[in-house]
Design an enzyme around this catalytic site. Sequence first.
Site, PDB file in Angstrom:
ATOM      1  N   SER A   1      45.124  55.864  79.797  1.00 48.50           N
ATOM      2  CA  SER A   1      44.991  56.872  78.554  1.00 48.50           C
ATOM      3  C   SER A   1      45.707  56.574  77.326  1.00 48.50           C
ATOM      4  O   SER A   1      46.150  57.302  76.644  1.00 48.50           O
ATOM      5  CB  SER A   1      45.214  58.310  79.159  1.00 48.50           C
ATOM      6  OG  SER A   1      44.805  58.558  80.221  1.00 48.50           O
ATOM      7  N   ARG A   2      45.981  55.206  77.194  1.00 48.60           N
ATOM      8  CA  ARG A   2      46.735  54.862  76.193  1.00 48.60           C
ATOM      9  C   ARG A   2      47.896  55.396  76.165  1.00 48.60           C
ATOM     10  O   ARG A   2      48.826  55.374  74.875  1.00 48.60           O
ATOM     11  CB  ARG A   2      46.049  55.077  74.679  1.00 48.60           C
ATOM     12  CG  ARG A   2      44.785  54.556  74.640  1.00 48.60           C
ATOM     13  CD  ARG A   2      44.839  53.011  74.391  1.00 48.60           C
ATOM     14  NE  ARG A   2      43.597  52.303  74.332  1.00 48.60           N
ATOM     15  CZ  ARG A   2      43.089  51.597  75.103  1.00 48.60           C
ATOM     16  NH1 ARG A   2      43.407  51.456  76.498  1.00 48.60           N
ATOM     17  NH2 ARG A   2      41.967  50.835  75.059  1.00 48.60           N
TER      18      ARG A   2
END
Length: 214
Positions: free
Chosen positions: A192-193
């Site tokens: 999810s970065r």
Amino acid sequence: MDNSLVSSLRKSYELNELLEENVSQNPIEQFRTWFKDAIDGDVKEPNAMVLSTIKDGKPSARVVLLKGFDTEGFTFFTNYESHKGQQLGGSPYAALTFFWDGLERQVRIEGEVSKVSEGDSDAYFWSRPISSQIGAWVSKQSEEVSGRDVLEKSQAFFEEKFKNVSPIPRPPHWGGYVLKPSTIEFWQGRPSRLHDRLLYSLEENTWKITRLNP
Ligand SMILES: Cc1cc2nc3c(=O)[nH]c(=O)nc-3n(C[C@H](O)[C@H](O)[C@H](O)COP(=O)(O)O)c2cc1C
């Protein structure tokens, strides 16, 4: 190939995590752990790093090879009269960036660069293959050359010149630099970065660790 293909390239980073409770308090030791992981993990050229320097206030970057590291810093070898050499002569501040894709890791190191001792440059120069030693005499690194034939003629000249010379002297324009770090950031890709970033900063001779937003 169009840009929709470029923009669609993405990867989720899921291999690992980087948590405060698991890292060394000393970034050189932490680098040693990660460098070993890169070797054990079969990263291609784990010692390849982007060296960024400053040219008239503007950035200039290229890949060089790390040839050693310890508490004194991170060492690489090059031509002192090359563009990077001239730039380091003008401003000794530089950055090193490693990207180890198989491990989803990046390391960013910033600090001040100085030349290594003549003895250390000699020792590394003589550890290189003879062809590379000749190459250091041949290449006026970063200068314009009118054609490949010029390099090959010069190579033949130096091969003849040093035919019966042992050891081949190190060219005075060739040697090492060591970058003494003031900050080292370890970056581990996460899903999810929401990547993990731990920044070590040297403050009054003590390494302080802070977590940065991804
Ligand atoms: C994988 C790789 C490793 C390299 N290693 C070195 C090196 O250790 N020393 C070096 O001077 N150039 C090395 N180079 C070449 C540099 O990237 C660069 O072309 C050269 O040093 C000239 O840079 P400059 O004109 O900015 O001084 C390497 C290039 C690559 C792609």
